[in-house]
Design a protein around this motif. Structure first.
Motif, PDB file in Angstrom:
ATOM      1  N   PHE A  51       0.827  -1.208   0.000  1.00  0.00           N
ATOM      2  CA  PHE A  51       0.000   0.000   0.000  1.00  0.00           C
ATOM      3  C   PHE A  51       0.859   1.255   0.000  1.00  0.00           C
ATOM      4  N   PHE A  52       1.839   1.290   0.872  1.00  0.00           N
ATOM      5  CA  PHE A  52       2.646   2.510   0.989  1.00  0.00           C
ATOM      6  C   PHE A  52       3.678   2.634  -0.141  1.00  0.00           C
ATOM      7  N   ILE A  53       4.117   1.504  -0.693  1.00  0.00           N
ATOM      8  CA  ILE A  53       4.984   1.580  -1.873  1.00  0.00           C
ATOM      9  C   ILE A  53       4.230   2.208  -3.037  1.00  0.00           C
ATOM     10  N   GLY A  54       2.996   1.745  -3.252  1.00  0.00           N
ATOM     11  CA  GLY A  54       2.176   2.321  -4.308  1.00  0.00           C
ATOM     12  C   GLY A  54       1.908   3.793  -4.088  1.00  0.00           C
ATOM     13  N   ALA A  55       1.648   4.171  -2.844  1.00  0.00           N
ATOM     14  CA  ALA A  55       1.393   5.581  -2.531  1.00  0.00           C
ATOM     15  C   ALA A  55       2.616   6.441  -2.817  1.00  0.00           C
ATOM     16  N   VAL A  56       3.783   5.962  -2.438  1.00  0.00           N
ATOM     17  CA  VAL A  56       5.021   6.718  -2.673  1.00  0.00           C
ATOM     18  C   VAL A  56       5.299   6.844  -4.161  1.00  0.00           C
ATOM     19  N   ILE A  57       5.062   5.778  -4.936  1.00  0.00           N
ATOM     20  CA  ILE A  57       5.263   5.839  -6.387  1.00  0.00           C
ATOM     21  C   ILE A  57       4.394   6.936  -6.999  1.00  0.00           C
ATOM     22  N   ALA A  58       3.136   6.986  -6.588  1.00  0.00           N
ATOM     23  CA  ALA A  58       2.222   7.991  -7.133  1.00  0.00           C
ATOM     24  C   ALA A  58       2.675   9.401  -6.769  1.00  0.00           C
ATOM     25  N   ILE A  59       3.053   9.606  -5.525  1.00  0.00           N
ATOM     26  CA  ILE A  59       3.455  10.944  -5.080  1.00  0.00           C
ATOM     27  C   ILE A  59       4.733  11.393  -5.784  1.00  0.00           C
ATOM     28  N   GLN A  60       5.733  10.496  -5.858  1.00  0.00           N
ATOM     29  CA  GLN A  60       6.986  10.872  -6.509  1.00  0.00           C
ATOM     30  C   GLN A  60       6.790  11.131  -7.999  1.00  0.00           C
ATOM     31  N   THR A  61       5.949  10.332  -8.646  1.00  0.00           N
ATOM     32  CA  THR A  61       5.663  10.572 -10.064  1.00  0.00           C
ATOM     33  C   THR A  61       4.988  11.925 -10.254  1.00  0.00           C
ATOM     34  N   ALA A  62       4.021  12.225  -9.392  1.00  0.00           N
ATOM     35  CA  ALA A  62       3.303  13.492  -9.500  1.00  0.00           C
ATOM     36  C   ALA A  62       4.222  14.684  -9.265  1.00  0.00           C
ATOM     37  N   LEU A  63       5.098  14.583  -8.293  1.00  0.00           N
ATOM     38  CA  LEU A  63       5.987  15.702  -7.970  1.00  0.00           C
ATOM     39  C   LEU A  63       7.034  15.944  -9.050  1.00  0.00           C
ATOM     40  N   ASN A  64       7.306  14.921  -9.866  1.00  0.00           N
ATOM     41  CA  ASN A  64       8.293  15.081 -10.933  1.00  0.00           C
ATOM     42  C   ASN A  64       7.673  15.459 -12.275  1.00  0.00           C
ATOM     43  N   LEU A  65       6.351  15.596 -12.315  1.00  0.00           N
ATOM     44  CA  LEU A  65       5.683  16.032 -13.536  1.00  0.00           C
ATOM     45  C   LEU A  65       5.640  17.558 -13.563  1.00  0.00           C
ATOM     46  N   THR A  66       6.758  18.145 -13.856  1.00  0.00           N
ATOM     47  CA  THR A  66       6.844  19.613 -13.868  1.00  0.00           C
ATOM     48  C   THR A  66       6.455  20.197 -15.219  1.00  0.00           C
ATOM     49  N   ASN A  67       6.441  19.372 -16.266  1.00  0.00           N
ATOM     50  CA  ASN A  67       6.081  19.853 -17.602  1.00  0.00           C
ATOM     51  C   ASN A  67       4.562  19.817 -17.757  1.00  0.00           C
ATOM     52  N   PRO A  68       3.919  20.958 -17.995  1.00  0.00           N
ATOM     53  CA  PRO A  68       2.453  20.977 -18.095  1.00  0.00           C
ATOM     54  C   PRO A  68       1.918  20.235 -19.313  1.00  0.00           C
ATOM     55  N   ILE A  69       2.773  19.937 -20.284  1.00  0.00           N
ATOM     56  CA  ILE A  69       2.331  19.219 -21.483  1.00  0.00           C
ATOM     57  C   ILE A  69       2.043  17.752 -21.173  1.00  0.00           C
ATOM     58  N   ILE A  70       2.761  17.183 -20.201  1.00  0.00           N
ATOM     59  CA  ILE A  70       2.587  15.768 -19.858  1.00  0.00           C
ATOM     60  C   ILE A  70       1.256  15.588 -19.129  1.00  0.00           C
ATOM     61  N   PRO A  71       0.392  14.704 -19.614  1.00  0.00           N
ATOM     62  CA  PRO A  71      -0.923  14.505 -18.970  1.00  0.00           C
ATOM     63  C   PRO A  71      -0.792  13.888 -17.588  1.00  0.00           C
ATOM     64  N   ARG A  72      -1.697  14.240 -16.695  1.00  0.00           N
ATOM     65  CA  ARG A  72      -1.627  13.759 -15.313  1.00  0.00           C
ATOM     66  C   ARG A  72      -1.928  12.260 -15.189  1.00  0.00           C
ATOM     67  N   GLN A  73      -2.623  11.694 -16.195  1.00  0.00           N
ATOM     68  CA  GLN A  73      -2.951  10.270 -16.094  1.00  0.00           C
ATOM     69  C   GLN A  73      -1.725   9.374 -16.155  1.00  0.00           C
ATOM     70  N   ILE A  74      -0.569   9.967 -16.500  1.00  0.00           N
ATOM     71  CA  ILE A  74       0.667   9.184 -16.503  1.00  0.00           C
ATOM     72  C   ILE A  74       0.979   8.663 -15.097  1.00  0.00           C
ATOM     73  N   ILE A  75       0.423   9.309 -14.071  1.00  0.00           N
ATOM     74  CA  ILE A  75       0.627   8.839 -12.689  1.00  0.00           C
ATOM     75  C   ILE A  75       0.020   7.461 -12.512  1.00  0.00           C
ATOM     76  N   GLY A  76      -1.182   7.262 -13.013  1.00  0.00           N
ATOM     77  CA  GLY A  76      -1.815   5.948 -12.930  1.00  0.00           C
ATOM     78  C   GLY A  76      -1.074   4.907 -13.740  1.00  0.00           C
ATOM     79  N   PHE A  77      -0.620   5.293 -14.918  1.00  0.00           N
ATOM     80  CA  PHE A  77       0.136   4.387 -15.788  1.00  0.00           C
ATOM     81  C   PHE A  77       1.447   3.959 -15.123  1.00  0.00           C
ATOM     82  N   ALA A  78       2.183   4.936 -14.592  1.00  0.00           N
ATOM     83  CA  ALA A  78       3.468   4.646 -13.957  1.00  0.00           C
ATOM     84  C   ALA A  78       3.287   3.782 -12.708  1.00  0.00           C
ATOM     85  N   SER A  79       2.238   4.052 -11.950  1.00  0.00           N
ATOM     86  CA  SER A  79       1.988   3.264 -10.742  1.00  0.00           C
ATOM     87  C   SER A  79       1.691   1.813 -11.089  1.00  0.00           C
TER      88      SER A  79
END
Length: 245
Positions: A51-79
């Motif tokens: 549970f917490f590994i998945g949560a950390v993956i999502a948070i770290q992916t989200a925090l590294n999406l600094t480019n506004p062109i990249i869609p936010r759904q990539i967080i779900g894909f990466a997780s």
């Protein structure tokens, strides 16, 4: 340490494990006991970590999406990809090398110190089949734990991503379904079966052939954890090259 003669003894041990089978009714009760100790007993820590590994993956992916062109759904894909391909089958297997591996080594090592293994041999019982075979069969249930870990890990990523305000529920679910390749599950569970075999046999080897009395049990447990981890990580690299390249 695993010297060349130790590798030879390891394969000789495997040969003896599958010879001179113990009575079926006895093995059946031993297998159910090992399932309870090794599989059911590991379920709680596995769910917690996933549970917490998945949560950390999502948070770290989200925090590294600094480019506004990249869609936010990539967080779900990466997780999804991270949990299925690597974190659930490999990272959790390394954790299990500490929990399950140490338990197996210490239990067999204690029997060696207290001469219970010698007593089994005197009674005409193949001690390796009696002690190791049920553990191998019980660990065939290990992919069941990894499947739960995958689900719980993705759920943890969903909770962290959506309720952390990084993306909407629909965006996460869209990314979760995006470009799903069923073969990735085949790859993940195939290497999980191999890791399960290693988790059952390498600690058993260290426990069965340990020396040094009660103090040797602790040393054997440490050595079993180190070498099980090394072999799992190495096998992971080889399997990834063979199955995904």
């Amino acid at each position: 340490m695993f010297y060349l003669d130790d590798i030879g003894r390891y394969f000789l041990m495997l040969k003896r494990v599958f010879s001179r089978m113990t009575k079926g009714s006895v093995l059946r009760s031993l297998i159910f006991k090992e399932i309870d100790d090794l599989i059911i007993g590991s379920l709680g820590i596995t769910v917690f970590l996933a549970f917490f590994i998945g949560a950390v993956i999502a948070i770290q992916t989200a925090l590294n999406l600094t480019n506004p062109i990249i869609p936010r759904q990539i967080i779900g894909f990466a997780s999804r990809q991270s949990m299925i391909l690597e974190f659930a089958p490999t990272f959790l297997s390394v954790i299990m090398a500490g929990k399950v591996g140490s338990f197996i080594t210490s239990s067999i090592g204690t029997m060696r110190v207290t001469e219970q293994i010698d007593a089994l041999e005197v009674m005409g019982i193949n001690s390796l089949n009696y002690l190791v075979f049920p553990k191998i069969i019980a660990m065939l249930m290990y992919p069941f734990i990894i499947a739960i870990a995958m689900f719980v890990g993705v759920f943890g990523a969903y909770i962290a991503g959506v309720y952390g305000g990084f993306l909407s529920s629909s965006e996460f679910l869209t990314g979760l379904r995006e470009e799903f390749i069923p073969y990735h599950l085949v790859y993940a569970f195939l290497k999980t079966f191999i890791f399960a075999f290693l988790l059952a046999t390498i600690p058993s080897f260290h426990g069965y052939y340990m020396t040094g009395g009660a103090l040797g049990v602790g040393k054997a447990s440490t050595s079993a954890f180190v070498w099980t981890t090394v072999v799992i990580v190495t096998s992971n690299y080889i399997l990834t090259q063979l199955l995904l390249s």
